[in-house]
Each structure stands twice: as structure tokens, then as C-alpha cells.
Design a protein around this motif. Sequence first.
Motif, PDB file in Angstrom:
ATOM      1  N   PHE A  55      25.160 -67.638   8.264  1.00 30.11           N
ATOM      2  CA  PHE A  55      24.544 -66.211   7.577  1.00 30.11           C
ATOM      3  C   PHE A  55      23.613 -65.191   8.263  1.00 30.11           C
ATOM      4  CE2 PHE A  55      27.608 -68.182   3.928  1.00 30.11           C
ATOM      5  CZ  PHE A  55      28.152 -67.234   3.687  1.00 30.11           C
ATOM      6  N   ALA A  56      24.501 -64.216   8.094  1.00 25.41           N
ATOM      7  CA  ALA A  56      22.662 -63.287   9.051  1.00 25.41           C
ATOM      8  C   ALA A  56      22.620 -62.500   8.431  1.00 25.41           C
ATOM      9  CB  ALA A  56      23.770 -62.564  10.570  1.00 25.41           C
ATOM     10  N   ALA A  57      21.126 -62.287   7.025  1.00 26.44           N
ATOM     11  CA  ALA A  57      20.880 -60.602   6.373  1.00 26.44           C
ATOM     12  C   ALA A  57      19.999 -60.317   7.041  1.00 26.44           C
ATOM     13  CB  ALA A  57      20.503 -62.098   5.909  1.00 26.44           C
ATOM     14  N   GLU A  58      20.924 -59.024   7.614  1.00 24.69           N
ATOM     15  CA  GLU A  58      19.893 -57.988   8.409  1.00 24.69           C
ATOM     16  C   GLU A  58      19.545 -56.677   7.198  1.00 24.69           C
ATOM     17  OE1 GLU A  58      18.828 -59.192  11.195  1.00 24.69           O
ATOM     18  OE2 GLU A  58      20.129 -60.537  11.462  1.00 24.69           O
ATOM     19  N   THR A  59      18.590 -56.019   7.831  1.00 27.59           N
ATOM     20  CA  THR A  59      18.888 -54.354   7.229  1.00 27.59           C
ATOM     21  C   THR A  59      18.763 -53.870   8.858  1.00 27.59           C
ATOM     22  OG1 THR A  59      16.418 -55.109   8.142  1.00 27.59           O
ATOM     23  CG2 THR A  59      16.820 -56.170   6.109  1.00 27.59           C
ATOM     24  N   GLU A  60      19.042 -53.779   9.637  1.00 27.78           N
ATOM     25  CA  GLU A  60      19.489 -52.719  11.029  1.00 27.78           C
ATOM     26  C   GLU A  60      19.964 -53.509  12.189  1.00 27.78           C
ATOM     27  OE1 GLU A  60      16.065 -51.410  12.530  1.00 27.78           O
ATOM     28  OE2 GLU A  60      15.067 -53.779  12.776  1.00 27.78           O
ATOM     29  N   LEU A 113      30.015 -66.433  11.484  1.00 25.42           N
ATOM     30  CA  LEU A 113      29.471 -66.238  10.730  1.00 25.42           C
ATOM     31  C   LEU A 113      29.432 -64.838   9.923  1.00 25.42           C
ATOM     32  CD1 LEU A 113      25.417 -66.097  12.401  1.00 25.42           C
ATOM     33  CD2 LEU A 113      26.504 -63.712  11.710  1.00 25.42           C
ATOM     34  N   VAL A 114      28.962 -65.374   8.826  1.00 28.64           N
ATOM     35  CA  VAL A 114      29.150 -64.219   8.027  1.00 28.64           C
ATOM     36  C   VAL A 114      27.718 -62.864   8.426  1.00 28.64           C
ATOM     37  CG1 VAL A 114      29.427 -63.996   5.729  1.00 28.64           C
ATOM     38  CG2 VAL A 114      30.370 -65.918   6.945  1.00 28.64           C
ATOM     39  N   ALA A 115      28.308 -62.166   8.330  1.00 34.30           N
ATOM     40  CA  ALA A 115      26.509 -61.098   8.102  1.00 34.30           C
ATOM     41  C   ALA A 115      27.279 -59.286   7.438  1.00 34.30           C
ATOM     42  CB  ALA A 115      26.714 -60.270   9.156  1.00 34.30           C
ATOM     43  N   ASN A 116      26.155 -59.534   6.260  1.00 33.26           N
ATOM     44  CA  ASN A 116      25.786 -58.933   5.724  1.00 33.26           C
ATOM     45  C   ASN A 116      24.430 -58.073   5.775  1.00 33.26           C
ATOM     46  OD1 ASN A 116      24.032 -60.953   4.323  1.00 33.26           O
ATOM     47  ND2 ASN A 116      24.224 -59.700   2.417  1.00 33.26           N
ATOM     48  N   ASP A 117      24.645 -56.428   5.299  1.00 31.15           N
ATOM     49  CA  ASP A 117      23.453 -55.483   4.763  1.00 31.15           C
ATOM     50  C   ASP A 117      22.997 -55.898   4.357  1.00 31.15           C
ATOM     51  OD1 ASP A 117      21.837 -53.768   5.116  1.00 31.15           O
ATOM     52  OD2 ASP A 117      22.551 -51.733   5.339  1.00 31.15           O
ATOM     53  N   VAL A 118      21.339 -56.485   3.414  1.00 28.41           N
ATOM     54  CA  VAL A 118      20.162 -56.858   3.108  1.00 28.41           C
ATOM     55  C   VAL A 118      20.008 -55.699   2.220  1.00 28.41           C
ATOM     56  CG1 VAL A 118      21.057 -58.947   2.822  1.00 28.41           C
ATOM     57  CG2 VAL A 118      18.611 -57.870   4.067  1.00 28.41           C
ATOM     58  N   SER A 119      19.505 -54.500   3.029  1.00 24.84           N
ATOM     59  CA  SER A 119      19.023 -53.179   2.832  1.00 24.84           C
ATOM     60  C   SER A 119      19.566 -52.176   1.163  1.00 24.84           C
ATOM     61  CB  SER A 119      18.700 -52.495   3.624  1.00 24.84           C
ATOM     62  OG  SER A 119      19.743 -51.471   4.331  1.00 24.84           O
ATOM     63  N   ARG A 120      21.141 -52.275   1.449  1.00 26.82           N
ATOM     64  CA  ARG A 120      21.691 -52.055   0.332  1.00 26.82           C
ATOM     65  C   ARG A 120      21.259 -52.230  -0.806  1.00 26.82           C
ATOM     66  NH1 ARG A 120      28.269 -51.700   2.451  1.00 26.82           N
ATOM     67  NH2 ARG A 120      28.012 -51.337   0.337  1.00 26.82           N
ATOM     68  N   LYS A 121      21.351 -51.590  -1.906  1.00 29.99           N
ATOM     69  CA  LYS A 121      20.634 -51.552  -3.620  1.00 29.99           C
ATOM     70  C   LYS A 121      22.673 -52.293  -4.365  1.00 29.99           C
ATOM     71  CE  LYS A 121      16.784 -50.520  -2.555  1.00 29.99           C
ATOM     72  NZ  LYS A 121      15.238 -51.761  -2.201  1.00 29.99           N
ATOM     73  N   ASP A 122      23.197 -52.333  -3.820  1.00 34.11           N
ATOM     74  CA  ASP A 122      24.498 -52.256  -4.787  1.00 34.11           C
ATOM     75  C   ASP A 122      25.415 -53.473  -4.510  1.00 34.11           C
ATOM     76  OD1 ASP A 122      25.182 -51.801  -1.768  1.00 34.11           O
ATOM     77  OD2 ASP A 122      27.292 -50.718  -2.782  1.00 34.11           O
ATOM     78  N   VAL A 123      25.134 -54.574  -3.223  1.00 34.39           N
ATOM     79  CA  VAL A 123      25.084 -55.142  -2.817  1.00 34.39           C
ATOM     80  C   VAL A 123      24.420 -56.417  -2.429  1.00 34.39           C
ATOM     81  CG1 VAL A 123      27.396 -54.417  -2.546  1.00 34.39           C
ATOM     82  CG2 VAL A 123      25.825 -54.851  -0.293  1.00 34.39           C
ATOM     83  N   GLY A 124      24.566 -57.876  -1.919  1.00 35.02           N
ATOM     84  CA  GLY A 124      23.708 -58.919  -1.606  1.00 35.02           C
ATOM     85  C   GLY A 124      23.065 -59.511  -1.955  1.00 35.02           C
ATOM     86  N   PHE A 125      21.459 -59.482  -1.681  1.00 35.62           N
ATOM     87  CA  PHE A 125      20.402 -60.054  -2.779  1.00 35.62           C
ATOM     88  C   PHE A 125      21.162 -59.724  -4.365  1.00 35.62           C
ATOM     89  CE2 PHE A 125      18.235 -61.367   1.035  1.00 35.62           C
ATOM     90  CZ  PHE A 125      17.911 -62.203   1.224  1.00 35.62           C
ATOM     91  N   GLY A 126      20.852 -60.976  -5.692  1.00 37.84           N
ATOM     92  CA  GLY A 126      20.831 -60.851  -6.341  1.00 37.84           C
ATOM     93  C   GLY A 126      21.978 -60.310  -7.244  1.00 37.84           C
ATOM     94  N   SER A 127      22.931 -60.210  -6.434  1.00 39.66           N
ATOM     95  CA  SER A 127      23.642 -59.170  -7.321  1.00 39.66           C
ATOM     96  C   SER A 127      25.689 -59.921  -6.773  1.00 39.66           C
ATOM     97  CB  SER A 127      24.619 -57.935  -5.969  1.00 39.66           C
ATOM     98  OG  SER A 127      26.614 -57.479  -6.875  1.00 39.66           O
ATOM     99  N   ASP A 128      26.309 -59.918  -7.911  1.00 40.27           N
ATOM    100  CA  ASP A 128      27.503 -60.265  -7.745  1.00 40.27           C
ATOM    101  C   ASP A 128      28.763 -59.741  -7.113  1.00 40.27           C
ATOM    102  OD1 ASP A 128      26.187 -62.497 -10.441  1.00 40.27           O
ATOM    103  OD2 ASP A 128      27.500 -60.584 -11.093  1.00 40.27           O
ATOM    104  N   GLU A 129      28.621 -58.967  -6.233  1.00 39.69           N
ATOM    105  CA  GLU A 129      29.096 -58.688  -5.156  1.00 39.69           C
ATOM    106  C   GLU A 129      28.473 -58.495  -4.043  1.00 39.69           C
ATOM    107  OE1 GLU A 129      31.976 -55.421  -7.859  1.00 39.69           O
ATOM    108  OE2 GLU A 129      30.380 -54.874  -6.855  1.00 39.69           O
ATOM    109  N   ASN A 130      29.262 -58.367  -2.811  1.00 34.07           N
ATOM    110  CA  ASN A 130      28.790 -58.536  -1.458  1.00 34.07           C
ATOM    111  C   ASN A 130      29.891 -57.692  -0.185  1.00 34.07           C
ATOM    112  OD1 ASN A 130      26.845 -58.646   0.115  1.00 34.07           O
ATOM    113  ND2 ASN A 130      26.847 -60.954   0.338  1.00 34.07           N
ATOM    114  N   GLU A 131      29.352 -57.077   0.545  1.00 29.04           N
ATOM    115  CA  GLU A 131      30.135 -56.802   1.670  1.00 29.04           C
ATOM    116  C   GLU A 131      29.926 -57.077   2.608  1.00 29.04           C
ATOM    117  OE1 GLU A 131      31.934 -52.515   1.340  1.00 29.04           O
ATOM    118  OE2 GLU A 131      30.542 -52.328   3.957  1.00 29.04           O
TER     119      GLU A 131
END
Length: 396
Positions: free
Chosen positions: A323-328, A346-364
Motif C-alpha cells: 500500500f502507498a499512502a501519498e499526499t502528492e 500496489l494499492v495507492a491512495n491520496d491520504v491528504s483528502r478529508k473524505d476518504v482514507g485514514f479513519g474513514s469507511d470509504e476510500n478511492e
Amino acid sequence: MTSKHVAFYITGGIAAYKAAYCVREFVKHGYEVRCAMTKSAAEFVSPLTFETLCKNKVVSDLFDQNNDSQVAHIDLADWTDLAVVVPATADIIGKMANGIADDAVSTSLLATDAPVFVVPAMNEKMLTNPAVKRNLKRLKADGIEIIEPDYGFLAEGYSGKGRMKEPKEIFSYIDEKCRAEQLIDLSGEKIIVTAGGTVEPIDPVRFLTNRSSGKMGYALAENAAAFGADVTLVHGPVRLADIPGVEMVETVTADEMASEVLKRYEEADVVIMAAAVADYRPEKFYDEKVKKSDGDWNLRLVRNVDILKLLGERKTKQKLVGFAAETENLLENAQKKLTEKNVDLLVANDVSRKDVGFGSDENEVFLLFRNGAKKKISKTSKEKIAQDVLSELSSL
């Protein structure tokens, strides 16, 4: 899907009429359905309604035996491939959570070893009562899936949370899970999943960590087990219930997580590194709490072991998912990680977004493959992302 036997358990709430629409959806799409009702449910909707829809007699009396060679409530439980409790009142939720069996519905459910979906519907004040919340938490810990109610107009004449999900939504959710189980077969596979953040202590009261909730890793472990895999979940400190049927291994630091994964790595077929492992830890651990003093405190950090890179270097037969948690520069950085860490997916997601990612039940997320292919999974539940990741993994 005609091979799926679905048992509907209808209990006594005003939303009982919606259960008829649920049954109709499943019958219409080829499922074979049987129903059981509490006496209270029959006050809202006649058993004849459900008998007409599913073409089977409704079980409603614990002592009414239609066939001398069968015990009706046990026969229903044995027949069941999956069970749906809809609407689920506070009463049946309490009985299920505490193993109470005093009527046809609760007794059949107690004897059911197939997957169970519970669809609560009640007044908001009942739903938020500590006893009901405690019972729902216990059901989740027992491996029962809760289809959460919506916020909307209630029978009492005001809006609140507790309104039952619409029948088409209930059908779509359960049907999708059933189809995923048919398409993904991980039987016999030994899978290690990591989840949550690690915690790196500074002194007895302070530590370094991150905002990972562990929800993505837990969804992967739960679904992999549902698809037949032998799953070990190595997790950091999280606030999530243990998953039935999954070996749970709790760790704290990155070094502890590395140790637990490596001791199982040789026998593993798949390793999914969904944990947010701390890259650095304090160089020194202070045995006593560091007292506040004048001036700054310069805390020196040293590199932690790179678990994913280490697994990639030692890989033989294993399939490795990172997994890759990136902000840019999401895709650029993720592609670099895919190559450098020698992973297969590899599963990559943008953790700078407030609506998905860390702590959320959803992701993109984006899925990146060794052959250069990429696949985007638009914003959806982590449950659905877990199923998509496992589907791609099973086809590698």
C-alpha cells in the motif's frame, strides 16, 4: 444464483412491510427463499403475504411441525446458505447477542451456522440506547454483518437515524457479496494481512504513531477468510473487534510487526501489507517520563526496518501486495514503490483528502500492476475495495 438458499427472519416492527419487498427482490433474481416470522411481525403483515411471494410455508410457531421426520426450526437452519433478519428489532438483536432462543425465529437463528445479515430498524432513541449499542457490537464481534439503518423520516413523525435501508439497497449489498464469494476462491491459500498503525514509544507516556484506523486491513482479512483463505491478521493497536475465524496477532512497534510477519513468511502464499508502519522511531527510549524544562527538546529519530522491502527481497513463491499512502504525486511515487519494493500489486491512495482514507469507511484507490497496468477504483466502501483487491489478486 439459484443455488443460494436465503432464510428471511421477519420481526415485529412497522418496517415489516418492507421485508415483503426484500423477499420479492431476492425471488425475482433467482434466489430460493424461505421465511420465518415472530408473532409480533404477523401483527403487521400476514404470513400469507410471504408464503405467496416465496412459495414456501412460513415458520412461525416453534411447536408447529409440518413434517414428523423434521424439526421445523432446525430444518430451516440446516437449509440456509445465508440468513437475513429484516427488520431487526431491538428485541431480536438482544436475543441474538445473548443466545436467547424462545420462539421459532430466535431458535432457528441460534442453530444457523451460515452467514447472517442483520438489518436494524427502530426509533433513534432505541437505536442509541447503550444496551442496543452494546448488543450490536457483540453481534459484529460474533461475525454477524450489520446493514446500518439510514437517517430519515420515522414512524413517530419526525426524522432520525433508525430508518431501515430500502429493499433494493439491501438486495444489492447482499447480492454483491454473494457474487464476490462465487467469483473469488481462495480456498487453501495461506494469507498474512497487516493492519493499523504501529506505535513507537518515547517514554512511558509519549509515543509516535499515525492516523491509520486499521479498517482497510481488517476488511481485507475478513473478506479473504470469507473466500476460503487461511488468514493471519498482524495488527497494530486498533479499536476494532476481532474477526471470527482469523488468527489475530497483536503488535505494537514496527519491529514487533516485522518479527511476527517474518516468522510466518516462508509458509505464506500471499502477504498484504496494509498496515501504516512507522518509518522512524526514537533513537532512545526514556525509562522515566521526560519532565518539561526550559528550552527545546531535540528528539533524534532512526530508521525502522522496511518490512515491505525486506519481504520483496526474500520473496520466493509468495505474492506480495503493498500500500502507498501519498499526499502528492500519487501515481509517480506509487510506481516507484512498486518497482523498488518488488511487489506484485500496489494499492495507492491520496491520504491528504478529508473524505476518504485514514479513519474513514470509504476510500478511492489506484491498483498498479507489475506489467504497467493501472486500475482506478472510484470512491466506495473499504469493504468493496477489499473485494476488488482480492479479486485481482486471485487472478494474478
